[in-house]
Design a protein around this motif. Structure first.
Motif, PDB file in Angstrom:
ATOM      1  N   MET A   1       0.494  -1.138  -0.494  1.00 33.87           N
ATOM      2  CA  MET A   1      -0.209  -0.145  -0.313  1.00 33.87           C
ATOM      3  C   MET A   1       1.187   1.632  -0.086  1.00 33.87           C
ATOM      4  O   MET A   1       2.324   1.260   0.139  1.00 33.87           O
ATOM      5  N   LYS A   2       0.228   2.312  -0.036  1.00 34.56           N
ATOM      6  CA  LYS A   2       0.866   3.399  -0.440  1.00 34.56           C
ATOM      7  C   LYS A   2       1.221   4.175   0.431  1.00 34.56           C
ATOM      8  O   LYS A   2       0.591   3.702   1.793  1.00 34.56           O
ATOM      9  N   PRO A   3       2.390   4.556   1.241  1.00 38.61           N
ATOM     10  CA  PRO A   3       2.674   5.729   2.454  1.00 38.61           C
ATOM     11  C   PRO A   3       1.056   6.270   3.095  1.00 38.61           C
ATOM     12  O   PRO A   3       1.255   6.515   4.337  1.00 38.61           O
ATOM     13  N   ASP A   4       0.189   6.938   1.953  1.00 37.89           N
ATOM     14  CA  ASP A   4      -1.216   7.771   2.343  1.00 37.89           C
ATOM     15  C   ASP A   4      -2.035   6.995   2.668  1.00 37.89           C
ATOM     16  O   ASP A   4      -3.364   7.085   2.891  1.00 37.89           O
ATOM     17  N   ALA A   5      -2.071   5.632   1.950  1.00 39.01           N
ATOM     18  CA  ALA A   5      -2.766   4.516   2.395  1.00 39.01           C
ATOM     19  C   ALA A   5      -3.923   5.017   3.645  1.00 39.01           C
ATOM     20  O   ALA A   5      -5.226   4.864   3.303  1.00 39.01           O
ATOM     21  N   HIS A   6      -3.144   5.440   4.838  1.00 39.45           N
ATOM     22  CA  HIS A   6      -4.413   5.050   6.139  1.00 39.45           C
ATOM     23  C   HIS A   6      -5.402   6.686   5.706  1.00 39.45           C
ATOM     24  O   HIS A   6      -6.892   6.414   6.677  1.00 39.45           O
ATOM     25  N   LEU A   7      -4.764   7.638   4.807  1.00 42.01           N
ATOM     26  CA  LEU A   7      -6.208   8.179   4.240  1.00 42.01           C
ATOM     27  C   LEU A   7      -7.651   7.788   3.542  1.00 42.01           C
ATOM     28  O   LEU A   7      -8.399   8.590   3.989  1.00 42.01           O
ATOM     29  N   SER A   8      -7.389   6.655   2.761  1.00 47.17           N
ATOM     30  CA  SER A   8      -8.094   6.435   2.229  1.00 47.17           C
ATOM     31  C   SER A   8      -8.539   5.181   2.290  1.00 47.17           C
ATOM     32  O   SER A   8      -9.856   4.188   2.075  1.00 47.17           O
ATOM     33  N   HIS A   9      -7.825   4.520   3.375  1.00 48.76           N
ATOM     34  CA  HIS A   9      -7.928   2.631   3.682  1.00 48.76           C
ATOM     35  C   HIS A   9      -8.088   2.753   5.518  1.00 48.76           C
ATOM     36  O   HIS A   9      -7.472   3.221   6.085  1.00 48.76           O
ATOM     37  N   GLN A  10      -8.887   2.310   5.863  1.00 50.97           N
ATOM     38  CA  GLN A  10      -8.991   1.956   7.024  1.00 50.97           C
ATOM     39  C   GLN A  10      -8.079   0.261   6.969  1.00 50.97           C
ATOM     40  O   GLN A  10      -8.623  -0.896   6.685  1.00 50.97           O
ATOM     41  N   ILE A  11      -7.227   0.487   8.077  1.00 50.17           N
ATOM     42  CA  ILE A  11      -6.549  -0.748   8.629  1.00 50.17           C
ATOM     43  C   ILE A  11      -7.247  -2.059   9.345  1.00 50.17           C
ATOM     44  O   ILE A  11      -7.508  -1.333  10.743  1.00 50.17           O
ATOM     45  N   LEU A  12      -7.320  -3.071   9.393  1.00 45.22           N
ATOM     46  CA  LEU A  12      -8.393  -4.071   9.825  1.00 45.22           C
ATOM     47  C   LEU A  12      -7.704  -4.612  10.513  1.00 45.22           C
ATOM     48  O   LEU A  12      -6.726  -4.826  11.468  1.00 45.22           O
ATOM     49  N   VAL A  13      -6.169  -5.688   9.556  1.00 40.61           N
ATOM     50  CA  VAL A  13      -5.376  -6.661  10.232  1.00 40.61           C
ATOM     51  C   VAL A  13      -4.117  -5.857   9.523  1.00 40.61           C
ATOM     52  O   VAL A  13      -4.268  -5.756   8.405  1.00 40.61           O
ATOM     53  N   GLU A  14      -3.031  -5.818  10.818  1.00 39.44           N
ATOM     54  CA  GLU A  14      -1.470  -5.630  10.101  1.00 39.44           C
ATOM     55  C   GLU A  14      -0.988  -6.590  10.807  1.00 39.44           C
ATOM     56  O   GLU A  14      -0.544  -5.971  11.491  1.00 39.44           O
ATOM     57  N   GLU A  15      -0.240  -7.442  10.301  1.00 38.99           N
ATOM     58  CA  GLU A  15       0.772  -8.311  10.763  1.00 38.99           C
ATOM     59  C   GLU A  15       1.343  -8.397   9.795  1.00 38.99           C
ATOM     60  O   GLU A  15       1.214  -8.412   8.906  1.00 38.99           O
ATOM     61  N   PRO A  16       3.185  -9.453  10.667  1.00 41.18           N
ATOM     62  CA  PRO A  16       3.993  -9.387   9.806  1.00 41.18           C
ATOM     63  C   PRO A  16       3.440 -10.527   8.183  1.00 41.18           C
ATOM     64  O   PRO A  16       3.094 -11.781   8.244  1.00 41.18           O
ATOM     65  N   GLY A  17       3.342 -10.268   6.793  1.00 43.68           N
ATOM     66  CA  GLY A  17       3.122 -10.979   6.216  1.00 43.68           C
ATOM     67  C   GLY A  17       1.219 -10.968   5.451  1.00 43.68           C
ATOM     68  O   GLY A  17       1.356 -11.625   4.955  1.00 43.68           O
ATOM     69  N   LEU A  18       1.321  -9.732   6.539  1.00 40.25           N
ATOM     70  CA  LEU A  18      -0.866 -10.450   6.018  1.00 40.25           C
ATOM     71  C   LEU A  18      -0.919  -8.885   6.637  1.00 40.25           C
ATOM     72  O   LEU A  18      -0.957  -8.672   7.563  1.00 40.25           O
ATOM     73  N   LEU A  19      -1.472  -7.825   5.106  1.00 40.21           N
ATOM     74  CA  LEU A  19      -2.624  -6.749   5.518  1.00 40.21           C
ATOM     75  C   LEU A  19      -4.134  -7.084   5.165  1.00 40.21           C
ATOM     76  O   LEU A  19      -4.453  -7.285   4.065  1.00 40.21           O
ATOM     77  N   LEU A  20      -5.207  -6.728   5.785  1.00 42.75           N
ATOM     78  CA  LEU A  20      -6.523  -6.175   5.345  1.00 42.75           C
ATOM     79  C   LEU A  20      -6.753  -4.890   5.371  1.00 42.75           C
ATOM     80  O   LEU A  20      -6.591  -4.677   6.804  1.00 42.75           O
ATOM     81  N   ALA A  21      -7.344  -4.028   4.424  1.00 43.35           N
ATOM     82  CA  ALA A  21      -7.620  -2.897   4.693  1.00 43.35           C
ATOM     83  C   ALA A  21      -8.838  -2.866   4.059  1.00 43.35           C
ATOM     84  O   ALA A  21      -9.165  -3.685   2.532  1.00 43.35           O
ATOM     85  N   GLN A  22      -9.742  -1.542   4.406  1.00 41.30           N
ATOM     86  CA  GLN A  22     -11.087  -1.240   3.559  1.00 41.30           C
ATOM     87  C   GLN A  22     -11.005  -0.128   3.311  1.00 41.30           C
ATOM     88  O   GLN A  22     -10.659   0.575   3.955  1.00 41.30           O
ATOM     89  N   CYS A  23     -11.281  -0.305   1.680  1.00 44.33           N
ATOM     90  CA  CYS A  23     -11.508   0.912   1.026  1.00 44.33           C
ATOM     91  C   CYS A  23     -12.624   1.960   1.724  1.00 44.33           C
ATOM     92  O   CYS A  23     -13.966   1.388   1.902  1.00 44.33           O
ATOM     93  N   ARG A  24     -12.417   3.389   1.937  1.00 49.70           N
ATOM     94  CA  ARG A  24     -13.181   4.093   3.036  1.00 49.70           C
ATOM     95  C   ARG A  24     -14.185   4.345   2.020  1.00 49.70           C
ATOM     96  O   ARG A  24     -15.173   5.145   2.183  1.00 49.70           O
TER      97      ARG A  24
END
Length: 116
Positions: A1-24
């Protein structure tokens, strides 16, 4: 994900090797697992969880993604599958379930989910 992704996405799960995010803006769930990127709607997310949870215990797993995509045009997904070890399957299953819990909690706290 892009560095500013937290603005457009809600991080649901972030751990080594796994990221789940929802588009706002559209609600689409983005899954980044190992070197795989997938966009899922809620139906696809629940179907993938069910598929992983109902697999018989094994040391290696092959998860056909055609089984979990909610789409009328499935031809593009026929040859796509995940090859997972038992540990990877468990990590993915736990991460997907945690993402669902966080989505439900968000809906509940914003009054959009019935307490039943």
């Amino acid at each position: 994900m892009k560095p500013d992704a937290h603005l457009s996405h809600q991080i649901l799960v972030e751990e080594p090797g796994l990221l789940l995010a929802q588009c706002r803006c559209c609600g689409e769930i983005e899954l980044y697992f190992r070197n795989i990127t997938m966009a899922l709607n809620l139906t696809d997310l629940y179907a993938l969880i069910r598929r992983l949870d109902t697999m018989a215990t094994a040391s290696r797993y092959v998860v056909g993604l055609l089984d979990v995509r909610d789409t009328l045009v499935r031809a593009g997904f026929q040859a796509i599958g995940l090859h997972l070890t038992e540990g990877e399957r468990d990590q993915l299953s736990r991460g997907l379930s945690l993402a669902c819990l966080r989505l439900d909690l968000d809906l509940l706290t914003h009054g959009r989910l019935s307490p039943n």
